[in-house]
Design a protein around this motif. Sequence first.
Motif, PDB file in Angstrom:
ATOM      1  N   THR A  12     -12.120 -12.678 -24.466  1.00 22.04           N
ATOM      2  CA  THR A  12     -11.947 -13.486 -25.679  1.00 22.04           C
ATOM      3  C   THR A  12     -13.265 -13.677 -26.404  1.00 22.04           C
ATOM      4  OG1 THR A  12     -10.098 -14.668 -24.652  1.00 22.04           O
ATOM      5  CG2 THR A  12     -11.162 -15.711 -26.555  1.00 22.04           C
ATOM      6  N   LEU A  13     -14.326 -13.999 -25.647  1.00 21.40           N
ATOM      7  CA  LEU A  13     -15.649 -14.187 -26.248  1.00 21.40           C
ATOM      8  C   LEU A  13     -16.117 -12.912 -26.946  1.00 21.40           C
ATOM      9  CD1 LEU A  13     -18.175 -15.918 -26.652  1.00 21.40           C
ATOM     10  CD2 LEU A  13     -18.970 -15.161 -24.403  1.00 21.40           C
ATOM     11  N   SER A  14     -15.918 -11.767 -26.305  1.00 24.91           N
ATOM     12  CA  SER A  14     -16.327 -10.493 -26.903  1.00 24.91           C
ATOM     13  C   SER A  14     -15.533 -10.202 -28.162  1.00 24.91           C
ATOM     14  CB  SER A  14     -16.156  -9.359 -25.893  1.00 24.91           C
ATOM     15  OG  SER A  14     -16.966  -9.563 -24.749  1.00 24.91           O
ATOM     16  N   ALA A  15     -14.233 -10.458 -28.132  1.00 23.25           N
ATOM     17  CA  ALA A  15     -13.385 -10.171 -29.293  1.00 23.25           C
ATOM     18  C   ALA A  15     -13.784 -11.020 -30.490  1.00 23.25           C
ATOM     19  CB  ALA A  15     -11.917 -10.405 -28.932  1.00 23.25           C
ATOM     20  N   VAL A  16     -14.067 -12.302 -30.242  1.00 23.52           N
ATOM     21  CA  VAL A  16     -14.448 -13.187 -31.350  1.00 23.52           C
ATOM     22  C   VAL A  16     -15.787 -12.752 -31.944  1.00 23.52           C
ATOM     23  CG1 VAL A  16     -15.085 -15.549 -31.961  1.00 23.52           C
ATOM     24  CG2 VAL A  16     -13.130 -15.140 -30.460  1.00 23.52           C
ATOM     25  N   LEU A  17     -16.767 -12.447 -31.094  1.00 21.04           N
ATOM     26  CA  LEU A  17     -18.084 -12.050 -31.589  1.00 21.04           C
ATOM     27  C   LEU A  17     -18.026 -10.711 -32.302  1.00 21.04           C
ATOM     28  CD1 LEU A  17     -20.375 -13.171 -28.619  1.00 21.04           C
ATOM     29  CD2 LEU A  17     -20.037 -14.298 -30.819  1.00 21.04           C
ATOM     30  N   ASP A  18     -17.207  -9.776 -31.840  1.00 17.79           N
ATOM     31  CA  ASP A  18     -17.053  -8.488 -32.533  1.00 17.79           C
ATOM     32  C   ASP A  18     -16.524  -8.696 -33.946  1.00 17.79           C
ATOM     33  OD1 ASP A  18     -18.002  -7.099 -30.389  1.00 17.79           O
ATOM     34  OD2 ASP A  18     -16.027  -6.492 -29.634  1.00 17.79           O
ATOM     35  N   ARG A  19     -15.663  -9.699 -34.087  1.00 19.09           N
ATOM     36  CA  ARG A  19     -15.064  -9.956 -35.397  1.00 19.09           C
ATOM     37  C   ARG A  19     -16.031 -10.727 -36.301  1.00 19.09           C
ATOM     38  NH1 ARG A  19     -10.841 -11.817 -33.608  1.00 19.09           N
ATOM     39  NH2 ARG A  19     -11.223 -14.071 -33.748  1.00 19.09           N
ATOM     40  N   VAL A  20     -16.779 -11.682 -35.737  1.00 16.88           N
ATOM     41  CA  VAL A  20     -17.661 -12.526 -36.541  1.00 16.88           C
ATOM     42  C   VAL A  20     -18.969 -11.817 -36.876  1.00 16.88           C
ATOM     43  CG1 VAL A  20     -19.007 -14.665 -36.536  1.00 16.88           C
ATOM     44  CG2 VAL A  20     -16.676 -14.656 -35.628  1.00 16.88           C
ATOM     45  N   LEU A  21     -19.566 -11.121 -35.924  1.00 18.57           N
ATOM     46  CA  LEU A  21     -20.862 -10.460 -36.107  1.00 18.57           C
ATOM     47  C   LEU A  21     -20.636  -8.977 -36.353  1.00 18.57           C
ATOM     48  CD1 LEU A  21     -22.830 -12.264 -33.244  1.00 18.57           C
ATOM     49  CD2 LEU A  21     -22.886 -12.784 -35.687  1.00 18.57           C
ATOM     50  N   SER A  22     -20.171  -8.654 -37.559  1.00 23.24           N
ATOM     51  CA  SER A  22     -19.920  -7.259 -37.899  1.00 23.24           C
ATOM     52  C   SER A  22     -21.220  -6.478 -37.832  1.00 23.24           C
ATOM     53  CB  SER A  22     -19.316  -7.162 -39.306  1.00 23.24           C
ATOM     54  OG  SER A  22     -20.151  -7.800 -40.253  1.00 23.24           O
ATOM     55  N   GLY A  23     -21.128  -5.208 -37.470  1.00 23.30           N
ATOM     56  CA  GLY A  23     -22.300  -4.371 -37.291  1.00 23.30           C
ATOM     57  C   GLY A  23     -22.756  -4.308 -35.847  1.00 23.30           C
ATOM     58  N   TYR A  24     -22.263  -5.219 -35.016  1.00 21.09           N
ATOM     59  CA  TYR A  24     -22.586  -5.222 -33.589  1.00 21.09           C
ATOM     60  C   TYR A  24     -21.296  -5.317 -32.787  1.00 21.09           C
ATOM     61  CZ  TYR A  24     -27.538  -6.009 -34.581  1.00 21.09           C
ATOM     62  OH  TYR A  24     -28.829  -5.874 -35.014  1.00 21.09           O
ATOM     63  N   THR A  25     -21.297  -4.682 -31.627  1.00 19.85           N
ATOM     64  CA  THR A  25     -20.196  -4.825 -30.679  1.00 19.85           C
ATOM     65  C   THR A  25     -20.775  -5.310 -29.352  1.00 19.85           C
ATOM     66  OG1 THR A  25     -18.339  -3.695 -29.624  1.00 19.85           O
ATOM     67  CG2 THR A  25     -20.350  -2.423 -29.907  1.00 19.85           C
ATOM     68  N   VAL A  26     -20.013  -6.158 -28.661  1.00 14.35           N
ATOM     69  CA  VAL A  26     -20.462  -6.676 -27.374  1.00 14.35           C
ATOM     70  C   VAL A  26     -20.146  -5.634 -26.311  1.00 14.35           C
ATOM     71  CG1 VAL A  26     -20.254  -8.541 -25.699  1.00 14.35           C
ATOM     72  CG2 VAL A  26     -20.059  -9.045 -28.148  1.00 14.35           C
ATOM     73  N   SER A  27     -21.192  -5.043 -25.760  1.00 16.92           N
ATOM     74  CA  SER A  27     -21.000  -3.987 -24.760  1.00 16.92           C
ATOM     75  C   SER A  27     -21.034  -4.520 -23.333  1.00 16.92           C
ATOM     76  CB  SER A  27     -22.081  -2.912 -24.941  1.00 16.92           C
ATOM     77  OG  SER A  27     -23.375  -3.477 -24.791  1.00 16.92           O
ATOM     78  N   GLY A  28     -21.400  -5.750 -23.157  1.00 15.49           N
ATOM     79  CA  GLY A  28     -21.440  -6.325 -21.815  1.00 15.49           C
ATOM     80  C   GLY A  28     -21.394  -7.830 -21.886  1.00 15.49           C
ATOM     81  N   THR A  29     -20.555  -8.434 -21.013  1.00 15.25           N
ATOM     82  CA  THR A  29     -20.420  -9.887 -20.973  1.00 15.25           C
ATOM     83  C   THR A  29     -20.347 -10.344 -19.529  1.00 15.25           C
ATOM     84  OG1 THR A  29     -19.137  -9.804 -23.030  1.00 15.25           O
ATOM     85  CG2 THR A  29     -19.120 -11.888 -21.813  1.00 15.25           C
ATOM     86  N   ALA A  30     -21.072 -11.394 -19.200  1.00 11.34           N
ATOM     87  CA  ALA A  30     -21.018 -11.962 -17.844  1.00 11.34           C
ATOM     88  C   ALA A  30     -21.051 -13.480 -17.973  1.00 11.34           C
ATOM     89  CB  ALA A  30     -22.180 -11.476 -16.998  1.00 11.34           C
ATOM     90  N   ILE A  31     -20.098 -14.127 -17.288  1.00  8.68           N
ATOM     91  CA  ILE A  31     -20.025 -15.592 -17.296  1.00  8.68           C
ATOM     92  C   ILE A  31     -20.223 -16.091 -15.872  1.00  8.68           C
ATOM     93  CG2 ILE A  31     -18.601 -17.615 -17.789  1.00  8.68           C
ATOM     94  CD1 ILE A  31     -17.154 -15.995 -19.908  1.00  8.68           C
ATOM     95  N   ARG A  32     -21.227 -16.935 -15.681  1.00  5.75           N
ATOM     96  CA  ARG A  32     -21.471 -17.562 -14.390  1.00  5.75           C
ATOM     97  C   ARG A  32     -21.117 -19.038 -14.526  1.00  5.75           C
ATOM     98  NH1 ARG A  32     -25.628 -14.014 -15.154  1.00  5.75           N
ATOM     99  NH2 ARG A  32     -27.098 -15.623 -15.874  1.00  5.75           N
TER     100      ARG A  32
END
Length: 437
Positions: free
Chosen positions: A89-109
């Motif tokens: 979900t975090l990656s999808a939202v950021l991909d939509r909001v921050l156009s020009g960048y895609t989240v290639s890696g996400t880690a939640i601790r």
Amino acid sequence: MILRAGFDKIGLHPLRWAGVLLLLASLALPSLAAAEVRQVFLEVEFEGDGPHPLVRARLVATAQAVADRLLVGRPVDLVAGEGPALARTLSAVLDRVLSGYTVSGTAIRPGVESRVSLRFRPQGPVIKRVRVTATSETIHPAVRPLVLQGFDRLVAPEVGSLLLNLPVEALDWSRSLIEERAKEVVEGSLPGFTGELRLKPGEELEASVSVSPRDSRVIRDIGVRFRSSSIPLLVLDQHAPQVVSMAEPLRGLPVAFAQANRQALEELVSRQLREYPPVKQYQIIARPSLQVGETTYVTVIADSLVYRGRVEAQLNVGIQAPPAQVVAQLGRVVSPGVEVFLESALTPSPLSLRWNVGVRYDISDRVVVGAKVDPFSRGLWLWASHQLTPEVGVRSTLDLAGSGVEGAVTYRVNEFLSGELVATTSRGWWIRLVSNL
């Protein structure tokens, strides 16, 4: 009965024991409740070259806001159980909001202080070359190089770095930030100016900055003043229109910019003065000085290396004072510091005209000695003057034919007017007002 006996044995009423048990239960409830996420610490990295720190800060602030909204207040055990889904979900939202960048890696601790690691990959064409130019319709072509010199040295590199390594699509959300920063750079580097950035996207991006005055405080009018110790002001004043024309490029410049670059603008006028035909013809040294304001005054200090001219109107006030007169001198420098001159003294009432021939020697900038002779009456005078300060001076004259001595203390009000307290051995003392013409 047994509990009651126990309560009586320790001296507590059963109702009081009930209150104690309820208090202990209330203190134990928070420890039994599930812990929640109270804070999120974000770690961000980029694949390849990252954007300008200002753009990066905006990107991180946006990602932080999204992560806080998604995680803060959620139970820690729920975040731990739904970690993969929350990461998607975090990656999808950021991909939509921050156009020009895609989240290639996400880690939640997960934890009360949760930590989120994000890795961004540029998407689409990335700006690798930036050409920054300046345009201005209000700057005179003669002073435009001075403005562009500061622009190329201070503004262009900063504006270019704002855009370098930024995906073209990222301009959708970073354009306003970059434009505002470019405006701040122009205003900080070019006093009195502001700038408006226009972008033409592409891998070789064209950034054009329109430079214009920041406010209404610009040079609107130009005045001219002359100062000279060797050329009559009556002769110099007729050249004022030409000097105004030489200073015309200053018109429209912001006052703040002209003040900050006063020496460069004085040199601009000085170059034109050196090429002015009368200056060349009569070997005149002309030095301009600017008094910058919405009405800017150009003070030209002009002196001839060969010819010297002086015209004074003298008004004497006192019981024993001589009549008013107009004294004119025309001289020529024959060697360094040595000048020969012809002097005329016109007395209006009664009308008379005297002629003298003389020589003066400038011992220094402040000390001058000289002699003059009347070829008709054979009168001979020796004189010396000492300028103590730019305003105060003393002068003495010895009349060898009349055996008289005249002394004077001079106070210069300005270049046009001075006053003298004169004392002689024959006439007493009086006040003399001298106007340089």
